[in-house]
Design an enzyme around this catalytic site. Structure first.
Site, short mmCIF file in Angstrom:
data_model
loop_
_atom_site.label_atom_id
_atom_site.label_comp_id
_atom_site.label_asym_id
_atom_site.label_seq_id
_atom_site.Cartn_x
_atom_site.Cartn_y
_atom_site.Cartn_z
N ASP A 132 -8.11 -1.04 0.14
CA ASP A 132 -7.97 -0.95 1.60
C ASP A 132 -9.27 -1.30 2.31
O ASP A 132 -9.28 -2.05 3.29
CB ASP A 132 -7.55 0.47 1.99
CG ASP A 132 -6.13 0.80 1.57
OD1 ASP A 132 -5.35 -0.14 1.34
OD2 ASP A 132 -5.81 2.00 1.47
N ASP A 144 0.83 -1.20 0.00
CA ASP A 144 0.00 0.00 0.00
C ASP A 144 0.86 1.25 0.00
O ASP A 144 0.49 2.29 -0.58
CB ASP A 144 -0.92 -0.01 1.23
CG ASP A 144 -1.92 1.12 1.20
OD1 ASP A 144 -2.21 1.62 0.10
OD2 ASP A 144 -2.43 1.50 2.27
N GLY A 201 1.77 4.44 -3.63
CA GLY A 201 1.83 5.89 -3.48
C GLY A 201 3.20 6.44 -3.83
O GLY A 201 3.31 7.49 -4.48
#
Length: 237
Positions: free
Chosen positions: A74, A49, A53
């Protein structure tokens, strides 16, 4: 030519990482009866995760599709974990419960899991919808709520999400009986307890943040519609 112009959105590197996270989550949930396999795949997907980004910022491949994909991955991963906890509670009750009090306690725990699942999904959904209707550049910075803006700072968001997810994993290992060996080992017991209850405090805090998100989304909707000429039902004669 920038990476954003050269590639279709669906093939952006951060989105490819997102697809991999979905695959890892599916493999993890398929292997719930096998603790080591489940924890390995689920944890790997969760750690990725942060990678999507970073890749988005590094390659200039941020996109609205990627933001939604990341959020939905998520939410569904957390929802799956909460459902596993609820199902394990029911399974444990079927083996050990023989009193009304025990049955009611189990129903309460399952209800709490479902309520937390709904709160997590609804708070994020409303925040994104409100930010979209307000034409904000990002749902992470939209609205007047100071707590929500603080929460979406990268360092705070990473810390809260990490501790919250670790708490759910530790709690699931506890209700599933996987942590019994660790808890009975004297040299690990204190560490496990500290991690469990420390993460629990952060997880409780996250629920207040979710409530703040709902308030923030409602306030954002009111602000965005205040000048659009509509009159609310409450103000109609």
């Amino acid at each position: 030519m920038t990476g954003k112009a050269a590639w279709p959105v669906l093939l952006y590197v951060p989105n490819l990482i997102g697809y991999a996270r979905i695959g890892l989550a599916l493999v993890a949930f398929w292997n719930v009866p096998h603790p080591a396999t489940f924890l390995t795949f689920y944890t790997t997907g969760f750690l990725l995760d942060a990678a999507d980004g970073y890749a988005a910022r590094l390659l200039g491949q941020s996109s609205a599709f990627g933001a939604v994909l990341d959020m939905l991955t998520d939410r569904f991963s957390t929802a799956g974990l909460l459902l596993l906890i609820a199902l394990q509670d029911l399974a444990n009750a079927g083996l050990t419960c023989n009193t009304v009090t025990c049955a009611l306690t189990t129903c309460f725990r399952v209800t709490v899991c479902v309520a937390l699942l709904i709160l997590d999904a609804v708070s994020h959904f409303w925040q994104v919808c409100a930010a979209t209707l307000a034409r904000a550049t990002s749902h992470k910075a939209a609205g007047p709520g100071r707590l929500v803006k603080l929460y979406y700072r990268r360092s705070v968001l990473t810390t809260v999400c990490l501790f919250s997810e670790v708490f759910l994993l530790l709690h699931f290992t506890r209700v599933a009986g996987w942590s019994a060996r660790v808890e009975t080992a004297s040299h690990m017991e204190l560490l496990w307890i500290a991690a469990y209850y420390g993460c629990a405090i952060v997880y409780v805090l996250k629920q207040f943040i979710s409530l703040a998100q709902i308030w923030n989304a409602a306030a954002l909707l009111e602000l965005s519609c205040s000048g659009c000429g509509h009159v609310s039902d409450a103000k109609r004669p």
